[in-house]
Design a protein around this motif. Structure first.
Motif, PDB file in Angstrom:
ATOM      1  N   LEU A   1      51.954  40.948  43.939  1.00 50.19           N
ATOM      2  CA  LEU A   1      51.584  42.330  44.227  1.00 50.19           C
ATOM      3  C   LEU A   1      52.516  42.984  45.246  1.00 50.19           C
ATOM      4  CD1 LEU A   1      47.692  42.010  44.287  1.00 50.19           C
ATOM      5  CD2 LEU A   1      49.122  43.005  42.483  1.00 50.19           C
ATOM      6  N   ARG A   2      53.175  42.149  46.062  1.00 51.87           N
ATOM      7  CA  ARG A   2      54.077  42.668  47.094  1.00 51.87           C
ATOM      8  C   ARG A   2      55.536  42.726  46.622  1.00 51.87           C
ATOM      9  NH1 ARG A   2      52.154  42.714  52.298  1.00 51.87           N
ATOM     10  NH2 ARG A   2      54.257  42.309  53.115  1.00 51.87           N
ATOM     11  N   MET A   3      55.792  42.165  45.451  1.00 49.73           N
ATOM     12  CA  MET A   3      57.162  42.158  44.932  1.00 49.73           C
ATOM     13  C   MET A   3      57.466  43.440  44.172  1.00 49.73           C
ATOM     14  SD  MET A   3      57.563  38.182  43.665  1.00 49.73           S
ATOM     15  CE  MET A   3      59.222  38.464  43.018  1.00 49.73           C
ATOM     16  N   LYS A   4      58.734  43.828  44.183  1.00 49.25           N
ATOM     17  CA  LYS A   4      59.156  44.994  43.426  1.00 49.25           C
ATOM     18  C   LYS A   4      59.368  44.618  41.962  1.00 49.25           C
ATOM     19  CE  LYS A   4      61.540  47.249  47.303  1.00 49.25           C
ATOM     20  NZ  LYS A   4      62.836  47.787  47.809  1.00 49.25           N
ATOM     21  N   GLU A   5      59.216  45.592  41.095  1.00 45.86           N
ATOM     22  CA  GLU A   5      59.520  45.386  39.687  1.00 45.86           C
ATOM     23  C   GLU A   5      61.019  45.154  39.533  1.00 45.86           C
ATOM     24  OE1 GLU A   5      59.534  44.442  36.284  1.00 45.86           O
ATOM     25  OE2 GLU A   5      57.536  45.288  36.653  1.00 45.86           O
TER      26      GLU A   5
ATOM     27  N   LYS B   1      59.122  33.119  47.650  1.00 51.04           N
ATOM     28  CA  LYS B   1      58.315  33.964  46.765  1.00 51.04           C
ATOM     29  C   LYS B   1      58.455  33.524  45.311  1.00 51.04           C
ATOM     30  CE  LYS B   1      58.773  38.060  49.722  1.00 51.04           C
ATOM     31  NZ  LYS B   1      59.389  39.411  49.835  1.00 51.04           N
ATOM     32  N   ALA B   2      59.680  33.220  44.904  1.00 52.20           N
ATOM     33  CA  ALA B   2      59.921  32.824  43.514  1.00 52.20           C
ATOM     34  C   ALA B   2      59.171  31.553  43.164  1.00 52.20           C
ATOM     35  CB  ALA B   2      61.420  32.642  43.279  1.00 52.20           C
ATOM     36  N   VAL B   3      59.113  30.604  44.097  1.00 49.84           N
ATOM     37  CA  VAL B   3      58.405  29.348  43.856  1.00 49.84           C
ATOM     38  C   VAL B   3      56.899  29.589  43.788  1.00 49.84           C
ATOM     39  CG1 VAL B   3      57.845  27.083  44.824  1.00 49.84           C
ATOM     40  CG2 VAL B   3      60.206  27.919  44.892  1.00 49.84           C
ATOM     41  N   VAL B   4      56.371  30.342  44.750  1.00 49.76           N
ATOM     42  CA  VAL B   4      54.922  30.578  44.816  1.00 49.76           C
ATOM     43  C   VAL B   4      54.431  31.318  43.573  1.00 49.76           C
ATOM     44  CG1 VAL B   4      53.086  31.759  46.086  1.00 49.76           C
ATOM     45  CG2 VAL B   4      54.859  30.514  47.327  1.00 49.76           C
ATOM     46  N   VAL B   5      55.206  32.280  43.081  1.00 48.06           N
ATOM     47  CA  VAL B   5      54.807  33.050  41.901  1.00 48.06           C
ATOM     48  C   VAL B   5      54.581  32.136  40.698  1.00 48.06           C
ATOM     49  CG1 VAL B   5      55.726  34.644  40.168  1.00 48.06           C
ATOM     50  CG2 VAL B   5      55.802  35.260  42.577  1.00 48.06           C
ATOM     51  N   GLN B   6      55.325  31.057  40.599  1.00 46.57           N
ATOM     52  CA  GLN B   6      55.249  30.170  39.438  1.00 46.57           C
ATOM     53  C   GLN B   6      54.219  29.048  39.588  1.00 46.57           C
ATOM     54  OE1 GLN B   6      59.477  29.288  37.808  1.00 46.57           O
ATOM     55  NE2 GLN B   6      59.813  29.792  39.957  1.00 46.57           N
ATOM     56  N   LEU B   7      53.702  28.835  40.787  1.00 49.14           N
ATOM     57  CA  LEU B   7      52.907  27.638  41.068  1.00 49.14           C
ATOM     58  C   LEU B   7      51.646  27.502  40.225  1.00 49.14           C
ATOM     59  CD1 LEU B   7      53.040  26.962  44.912  1.00 49.14           C
ATOM     60  CD2 LEU B   7      54.100  25.692  43.048  1.00 49.14           C
TER      61      LEU B   7
ATOM     62  N   THR C   1      34.872  18.256  37.950  1.00 53.58           N
ATOM     63  CA  THR C   1      36.207  18.870  37.950  1.00 53.58           C
ATOM     64  C   THR C   1      36.253  20.194  38.702  1.00 53.58           C
ATOM     65  OG1 THR C   1      35.676  19.874  35.802  1.00 53.58           O
ATOM     66  CG2 THR C   1      36.885  17.792  35.775  1.00 53.58           C
ATOM     67  N   THR C   2      35.186  20.526  39.408  1.00 58.56           N
ATOM     68  CA  THR C   2      35.124  21.813  40.105  1.00 58.56           C
ATOM     69  C   THR C   2      36.261  21.968  41.107  1.00 58.56           C
ATOM     70  OG1 THR C   2      32.710  21.869  39.891  1.00 58.56           O
ATOM     71  CG2 THR C   2      33.707  23.318  41.540  1.00 58.56           C
ATOM     72  N   LEU C   3      36.552  20.902  41.864  1.00 57.22           N
ATOM     73  CA  LEU C   3      37.601  20.984  42.871  1.00 57.22           C
ATOM     74  C   LEU C   3      38.967  21.249  42.243  1.00 57.22           C
ATOM     75  CD1 LEU C   3      36.667  18.153  45.415  1.00 57.22           C
ATOM     76  CD2 LEU C   3      36.431  20.629  45.696  1.00 57.22           C
ATOM     77  N   ILE C   4      39.199  20.706  41.071  1.00 60.47           N
ATOM     78  CA  ILE C   4      40.474  20.941  40.385  1.00 60.47           C
ATOM     79  C   ILE C   4      40.582  22.414  40.007  1.00 60.47           C
ATOM     80  CG2 ILE C   4      41.945  20.295  38.443  1.00 60.47           C
ATOM     81  CD1 ILE C   4      40.448  17.647  38.295  1.00 60.47           C
ATOM     82  N   ALA C   5      39.497  22.953  39.452  1.00 59.62           N
ATOM     83  CA  ALA C   5      39.498  24.372  39.079  1.00 59.62           C
ATOM     84  C   ALA C   5      39.679  25.261  40.303  1.00 59.62           C
ATOM     85  CB  ALA C   5      38.198  24.720  38.351  1.00 59.62           C
ATOM     86  N   VAL C   6      39.050  24.890  41.415  1.00 60.21           N
ATOM     87  CA  VAL C   6      39.197  25.652  42.653  1.00 60.21           C
ATOM     88  C   VAL C   6      40.647  25.596  43.140  1.00 60.21           C
ATOM     89  CG1 VAL C   6      38.572  25.734  45.097  1.00 60.21           C
ATOM     90  CG2 VAL C   6      36.797  25.406  43.362  1.00 60.21           C
ATOM     91  N   TYR C   7      41.255  24.425  43.041  1.00 60.53           N
ATOM     92  CA  TYR C   7      42.647  24.272  43.457  1.00 60.53           C
ATOM     93  C   TYR C   7      43.570  25.203  42.666  1.00 60.53           C
ATOM     94  CZ  TYR C   7      47.242  22.068  44.014  1.00 60.53           C
ATOM     95  OH  TYR C   7      48.578  21.831  44.246  1.00 60.53           O
ATOM     96  N   ILE C   8      43.390  25.238  41.358  1.00 59.96           N
ATOM     97  CA  ILE C   8      44.195  26.133  40.521  1.00 59.96           C
ATOM     98  C   ILE C   8      43.900  27.586  40.870  1.00 59.96           C
ATOM     99  CG2 ILE C   8      44.657  26.899  38.159  1.00 59.96           C
ATOM    100  CD1 ILE C   8      44.060  24.051  37.233  1.00 59.96           C
ATOM    101  N   GLY C   9      42.623  27.880  41.132  1.00 59.01           N
ATOM    102  CA  GLY C   9      42.246  29.233  41.506  1.00 59.01           C
ATOM    103  C   GLY C   9      42.879  29.688  42.807  1.00 59.01           C
ATOM    104  N   VAL C  10      42.929  28.801  43.801  1.00 67.49           N
ATOM    105  CA  VAL C  10      43.556  29.135  45.088  1.00 67.49           C
ATOM    106  C   VAL C  10      45.047  29.406  44.902  1.00 67.49           C
ATOM    107  CG1 VAL C  10      44.195  28.201  47.346  1.00 67.49           C
ATOM    108  CG2 VAL C  10      41.868  27.900  46.485  1.00 67.49           C
ATOM    109  N   LEU C  11      45.703  28.570  44.091  1.00 67.77           N
ATOM    110  CA  LEU C  11      47.124  28.788  43.819  1.00 67.77           C
ATOM    111  C   LEU C  11      47.334  30.131  43.108  1.00 67.77           C
ATOM    112  CD1 LEU C  11      48.385  25.271  42.645  1.00 67.77           C
ATOM    113  CD2 LEU C  11      48.700  26.368  44.869  1.00 67.77           C
ATOM    114  N   ALA C  12      46.412  30.479  42.209  1.00 66.07           N
ATOM    115  CA  ALA C  12      46.516  31.757  41.510  1.00 66.07           C
ATOM    116  C   ALA C  12      46.390  32.928  42.485  1.00 66.07           C
ATOM    117  CB  ALA C  12      45.446  31.853  40.425  1.00 66.07           C
ATOM    118  N   ILE C  13      45.514  32.796  43.456  1.00 65.54           N
ATOM    119  CA  ILE C  13      45.357  33.846  44.466  1.00 65.54           C
ATOM    120  C   ILE C  13      46.641  33.995  45.279  1.00 65.54           C
ATOM    121  CG2 ILE C  13      44.138  34.488  46.583  1.00 65.54           C
ATOM    122  CD1 ILE C  13      41.622  33.205  45.361  1.00 65.54           C
ATOM    123  N   LEU C  14      47.229  32.865  45.673  1.00 61.42           N
ATOM    124  CA  LEU C  14      48.487  32.908  46.425  1.00 61.42           C
ATOM    125  C   LEU C  14      49.595  33.549  45.585  1.00 61.42           C
ATOM    126  CD1 LEU C  14      48.494  29.375  48.122  1.00 61.42           C
ATOM    127  CD2 LEU C  14      48.065  31.586  49.207  1.00 61.42           C
TER     128      LEU C  14
END
Length: 445
Positions: free
Chosen positions: A415-419, A239-245, A396-409
């Motif tokens: 959203l599932r992590m506790k404060e 989780k810690a890694v994915v949050v920063q990606l 560069t659309t694919l690059i933007a999509v790639y960043i967007g997918v990582l942002a969704i992940l």
């Protein structure tokens, strides 16, 4: 205690600045002079490629350094390990400036260079986690985010100083640059090491470590920290890694990939480098602002804002960059680096320290950070270049999509992590001693 906290914050900032100065200085030198100095037996192009390969070797060593130094940081203490990483990095950088050229000692020159670079990678891999923990574990709950940001501010500060140093010596004539000019910034590491040690030697060991680990009345048989981390906290690491990606990928794309992507659009390379350097310098000042904000409204709110921003601005940012208008390019890149990349990078440090228990915290923070850096900032530019090539070299659309997918992940995990803001860093239930200054009310109180 306030005087000690200030000393710790200054030590964390200076230590990380010096370490990243030493580590990133190598990158500029590898592209600029290492080919002809250490690989003169090769063609100019091949020499540069091999020199940059040694640069990559240092990044590979960073995760190994996180595991090795994390082990001892969790067993012997934060301060001891931080002193070792600083001395190791400072000496290696200084010695790089003293290595004779290939023409002088032959194949021994590049071999020594590679060995020192690998040791550099190990040292920087262990530095960040220690700097974050010393700052956060000395701070009270009300200012822990701001305290931990001292270490985060060091990385961009070191990058700016390293870039400025090599830019300055690069103005020398070619013969002087290759013979001795490039060595000056490296040899200066000896002086920076002395400065950093003066501050770091005067700080006290983490009170949280002393309470939870060093003061145990009976020996406790534990597995190796990395084994314990992966076995008992593997999900937290993921989780810690994915949050920063998303943020670190954006950093790699708009801070590294842009150097090769922007010039063909009509932007002069010096302008591109200067723009990135200004944006990086600006992030030094916005980092404590976001970190302090997380102390007031919580880590999740700032992290969510930064993650969503990274996903949403990637496509329009490329449209602005592709406009070919210099002023638009400069302003948009600087704004991104200062305000949209920084929320996650500024808060992730304290968030990581609050996710792991004391006995594996050094290893957990270091390993999570280095993995996110490797996948995001390290592989991000390579993936961006590959996606650009797959799209015909202009879209560069694919690059933007790639960043967007990582942002969704990242957002889904967030959203599932506790404060974590306002929580105690103490792990020992039997120790009733509160965090430093924890008599102050937590976030939101």
């Amino acid at each position: 205690m306030k005087a000690q906290q200030r000393r710790v914050w200054i030590s964390s900032y200076l230590g990380t600045t010096i370490e990243y100065y030493d580590f990133l200085l190598y990158g500029s030198a590898a592209a600029l002079v290492f080919g002809p100095v250490f690989f003169s037996q090769l063609s100019p192009l091949l020499g540069t490629i091999v020199a940059l390969a040694t640069l990559a070797a240092g990044y590979v060593a960073r995760f190994a350094g996180a595991v090795i130094f994390g082990h001892y940081g969790d067993r012997l203490g934060r301060k001891k390990v931080m002193l070792v990483t600083m001395v190791t990095m400072g000496l290696c950088s200084g010695f790089i400036g003293l290595i004779p050229s290939y023409a002088a000692i032959g194949v021994a020159a590049p071999l020594v260079l590679v060995v020192l670079r690998l040791i550099q990678g190990l040292a920087v891999g262990g530095e960040y986690g220690g700097a974050v923990l010393m700052a956060s574990e000395h701070a009270g709950v009300r200012r822990r985010g701001l305290a931990a940001s001292a270490a985060t501010m060091g990385a961009p500060s070191g990058a700016v100083i390293a870039t400025g140093a090599m830019t300055l010596v690069a103005t020398m004539d070619r013969e002087a640059l290759l013979s001795w000019g490039w060595r000056v910034p490296f040899i200066a590491s000896f002086l920076l090491l002395a400065l950093g040690l003066w501050f770091r030697a005067r700080i006290e060991e983490s009170p949280v470590f002393l309470a939870d680990v060093a003061r145990e009345t009976a020996p406790v048989q534990r597995r190796s920290p990395i084994v314990e981390l992966l076995r008992d906290h593997g999900g937290t690491v993921t989780k810690a890694v994915v949050v920063q990606l998303a943020s670190y990928t954006g950093q790699g794309v708009f801070g590294v990939f842009l150097v090769s992507y922007a010039p063909p659009l009509g932007y002069a390379p010096p302008l591109v480098l200067l723009t990135i350097m200004i944006g990086t310098l600006g992030s030094v000042f916005t980092t404590p602002v976001y970190a302090a904000l997380s102390d007031r409204i919580g880590r999740k709110a700032v992290l969510i804002f930064g993650t969503v921003a990274n996903g949403l601005v990637a496509y329009p940012l490329f449209l602005l960059i592709n406009s070919g208008v210099t002023a638009v390019f400069v302003i948009s890149v600087i704004v991104y680096l200062c305000f949209f990349m920084t929320p996650v990078t500024s808060v992730s440090a304290v968030m990581l320290s609050e996710l792991f228990p004391t006995e594996v915290r050094y290893t957990g923070v270091s390993a999570s950070y280095q993995l996110a850096q490797t996948v995001g900032s390290g592989l991000g530019p390579l993936i961006a270049a590959s996606l650009l090539a797959a799209a015909g070299g202009t879209d560069t659309t694919l690059i933007a999509v790639y960043i967007g997918v990582l942002a969704i992940l990242s957002l889904a995990v967030l959203l599932r992590m506790k404060e974590t803001a306002g929580t105690s860093l103490r792990s020992t239930a039997a120790d009733p001693t509160p965090d430093v200054d924890s008599a102050q009310p937590p976030v939101g109180a």
